[in-house]
Scaffold this motif. Structure first.
Motif, mmCIF file in Angstrom:
data_model
loop_
_atom_site.group_PDB
_atom_site.id
_atom_site.type_symbol
_atom_site.label_atom_id
_atom_site.label_comp_id
_atom_site.label_asym_id
_atom_site.label_seq_id
_atom_site.Cartn_x
_atom_site.Cartn_y
_atom_site.Cartn_z
ATOM 1 N N LEU A 1 0.828 -1.206 0.000
ATOM 2 C CA LEU A 1 0.000 0.000 0.000
ATOM 3 C C LEU A 1 0.859 1.250 0.000
ATOM 4 C CD1 LEU A 1 -2.932 1.054 0.187
ATOM 5 C CD2 LEU A 1 -2.673 1.029 2.673
ATOM 6 N N LEU A 2 1.875 1.283 0.858
ATOM 7 C CA LEU A 2 2.720 2.465 0.950
ATOM 8 C C LEU A 2 3.558 2.643 -0.315
ATOM 9 C CD1 LEU A 2 2.951 4.560 3.135
ATOM 10 C CD2 LEU A 2 4.978 3.415 4.001
ATOM 11 N N ALA A 3 4.039 1.541 -0.910
ATOM 12 C CA ALA A 3 4.817 1.626 -2.141
ATOM 13 C C ALA A 3 3.958 2.146 -3.295
ATOM 14 C CB ALA A 3 5.407 0.263 -2.489
ATOM 15 N N GLY B 1 2.174 -1.413 -16.208
ATOM 16 C CA GLY B 1 2.623 -0.817 -14.957
ATOM 17 C C GLY B 1 1.809 0.389 -14.533
ATOM 18 N N ARG B 2 0.496 0.211 -14.430
ATOM 19 C CA ARG B 2 -0.357 1.322 -14.024
ATOM 20 C C ARG B 2 -1.590 0.794 -13.310
ATOM 21 N NH1 ARG B 2 -2.661 3.276 -19.979
ATOM 22 N NH2 ARG B 2 -3.709 1.308 -20.510
ATOM 23 N N VAL C 1 -3.047 5.780 -13.481
ATOM 24 C CA VAL C 1 -1.914 6.399 -12.799
ATOM 25 C C VAL C 1 -0.745 5.424 -12.866
ATOM 26 C CG1 VAL C 1 -3.302 7.816 -11.238
ATOM 27 C CG2 VAL C 1 -2.676 5.505 -10.558
ATOM 28 N N PRO C 2 0.476 5.910 -13.031
ATOM 29 C CA PRO C 2 1.626 5.006 -13.111
ATOM 30 C C PRO C 2 1.970 4.437 -11.748
ATOM 31 C CG PRO C 2 2.373 7.269 -13.137
ATOM 32 C CD PRO C 2 0.873 7.325 -13.150
ATOM 33 N N VAL C 3 2.648 3.309 -11.756
ATOM 34 C CA VAL C 3 3.115 2.693 -10.519
ATOM 35 C C VAL C 3 4.435 1.996 -10.832
ATOM 36 C CG1 VAL C 3 1.890 0.518 -10.869
ATOM 37 C CG2 VAL C 3 2.395 1.288 -8.547
ATOM 38 N N SER C 4 5.342 1.987 -9.870
ATOM 39 C CA SER C 4 6.675 1.449 -10.100
ATOM 40 C C SER C 4 6.661 -0.076 -10.132
ATOM 41 C CB SER C 4 7.625 1.930 -9.007
ATOM 42 O OG SER C 4 7.256 1.372 -7.755
ATOM 43 N N PRO C 5 7.630 -0.685 -10.828
ATOM 44 C CA PRO C 5 7.729 -2.155 -10.800
ATOM 45 C C PRO C 5 7.907 -2.714 -9.389
ATOM 46 C CG PRO C 5 9.074 -1.236 -12.563
ATOM 47 C CD PRO C 5 8.601 -0.077 -11.742
ATOM 48 N N TYR D 1 5.463 -5.780 -4.742
ATOM 49 C CA TYR D 1 4.883 -5.856 -3.402
ATOM 50 C C TYR D 1 3.401 -6.196 -3.472
ATOM 51 C CZ TYR D 1 9.024 -3.998 -1.024
ATOM 52 O OH TYR D 1 10.283 -3.832 -0.503
ATOM 53 N N LEU D 2 2.687 -5.608 -4.455
ATOM 54 C CA LEU D 2 1.268 -5.897 -4.607
ATOM 55 C C LEU D 2 1.035 -7.365 -4.963
ATOM 56 C CD1 LEU D 2 -1.672 -4.974 -4.738
ATOM 57 C CD2 LEU D 2 -1.257 -4.170 -7.075
#
Length: 405
Positions: free
Chosen positions: A227-229, A254-255, A269-273, A278-279
């Protein structure tokens, strides 16, 4: 003692905080789509003037959360009127001044609960450099309350109801400054309206990298780490990210797809690998959800994770570290990292954060003093350089003007 003199004394005592504001009435959930929230009096009866105004706001396409916010502002206004025993149709600027005076002097009920050994309200946390919330009401809260009351009376005045003059004074200078202005022009300066507080410009609150690593290490499970990442890599707002379902995760590109707070549209929205890893680990541990959001509780009956539960996750970690960071600070951190990346333009950052105006995005380009600690240390450590004059000047002329050294 005359009745008018008694009213003036009550007004004065309310402004000075010597009179306790009436606690009767409440904001209740509505039973229809056209009115999701309503204000009731002490007998549980609906305050119809407020309901008609909130219905009009919803017809103007405001969100239900905005309706709820206006309902609480108008409940406070009616409590002021009930305290001074003035009908809403007879309200004047004196009642508006009493409300502002009470907000400036009263303690905010949301600030009463404080952890033992914590920092006093209004102080600055020495670890984060972030100010602790004051014991009273913030200037932005006072300004928002005045705007809600002004809109309430402007709506009823349009239909010939209520007092002839709006109890909240209008700022004609502001209206004249903003009228027919091109968005490319620099906004003109204008004086604040009467009773309006001075609202400071909000500065971004980015979490330093070192403190972010300490905070992330305090997360107890894969869900909290995921969640935090996702928060710090996507820049999504707290409620937006909590509504993400399994179908909203685009693993290949990756979004994440979120329902935007402003437009209420489904946007990526983008999100890091690393956040996606972690997800995936969290979903592998807890299993795939049967519909609904992917973020769920870990104890008791499985249910979606609420904003208050997610906020408490971060609060437990910050209390252990003596910090006062919040969930929204994770969005500020992501925005600051994006804006200071030399490979990204400001327009690109605006698109990622989904800001309506680029001027909002530009706030994250401001460099704070805490970001210059290393550079300042280098500056103070360098020896002072003697003044050197250009070779074009005759040394004798320089000595005559500035003296021999």
């Amino acid at each position: 003692m005359s009745l008018s003199h008694e009213f003036s004394r009550v007004h004065r005592d309310l402004m000075d905080g010597r009179v306790r504001l009436s606690r009767i009435g409440a904001v209740a959930a509505g039973t229809s789509v056209s009115l999701p929230w309503l204000v009731v009096d002490g007998a549980g009866r609906e305050v119809e003037p407020v309901s008609s105004y909130l219905r009009d706001r919803l017809l103007g396409d405001v969100s239900p959360l905005t309706c709820r916010s206006y309902a609480y502002d108008l409940l406070r206004w009616f409590r002021v009127l009930w305290t001074v025993d003035v009908a809403w149709e007879q309200a004047t600027e004196a009642e508006a001044a009493a409300m502002v005076g009470w907000l400036r002097s009263a303690r905010n009920s949301q600030r009463h609960r404080r952890r033992e050994g914590g920092f006093p309200p209004g102080s600055v946390n020495p670890t984060t450099g972030k100010r602790v919330l004051a014991a009273g009401y913030a200037p932005a809260t006072i300004a928002h309350s005045l705007s809600a009351v002004h809109g309430f009376y402007a709506f009823h005045l349009h239909f010939g109801r209520g007092p002839v003059l709006n109890p909240v004074p209008e700022n004609r200078a502001r209206r004249a400054t903003l009228a027919h202005r091109s968005p490319l022009e620099v906004p003109g300066r204008h004086r604040r309206g009467r009773l309006r507080p001075k609202v400071p410009v909000r500065q971004p609150r980015a979490i330093p990298d070192g403190q972010w690593e300490e905070l992330f290490a305090q997360m107890r499970c894969t869900r909290d780490r995921a969640l935090l990442a996702c928060y710090v890599s996507s820049g999504a707002r707290a409620t937006e990210l909590l509504g993400v379902g399994l179908a909203d995760v685009d693993w290949q590109k990756g979004r994440l797809w979120v329902v935007s707070k402003g437009t209420r549209d489904r946007q990526p929205v983008p999100v890091s690998p690393e956040a996606l890893a972690y997800l995936a680990a969290y979903l592998d541990d807890s299993g795939l959800p049967d519909g609904g959001p992917v973020w769920r509780t870990r104890r008791g009956e499985t249910r979606p994770l609420t904003y208050w539960a997610a906020r408490r996750i971060l609060q437990r970690a910050t209390e252990q570290l003596g910090m006062n960071w919040t969930l929204h600070d994770a969005r500020h951190t992501a925005a600051t990292r994006f804006a200071r990346d030399t490979a990204m333009t400001l327009a690109e950052v605006q698109t990622i954060l989904r800001h309506a105006h680029v001027t909002t995005t530009a706030l994250y380009t401001v460099v704070g003093l805490e970001d210059l600690v290393d550079k300042l240390a280098e500056h103070y450590g360098r020896p002072a350089q003697p003044a050197a004059w250009s070779q074009q000047y005759d040394p004798q002329d320089v000595a005559v003007v500035f003296g021999a050294r």
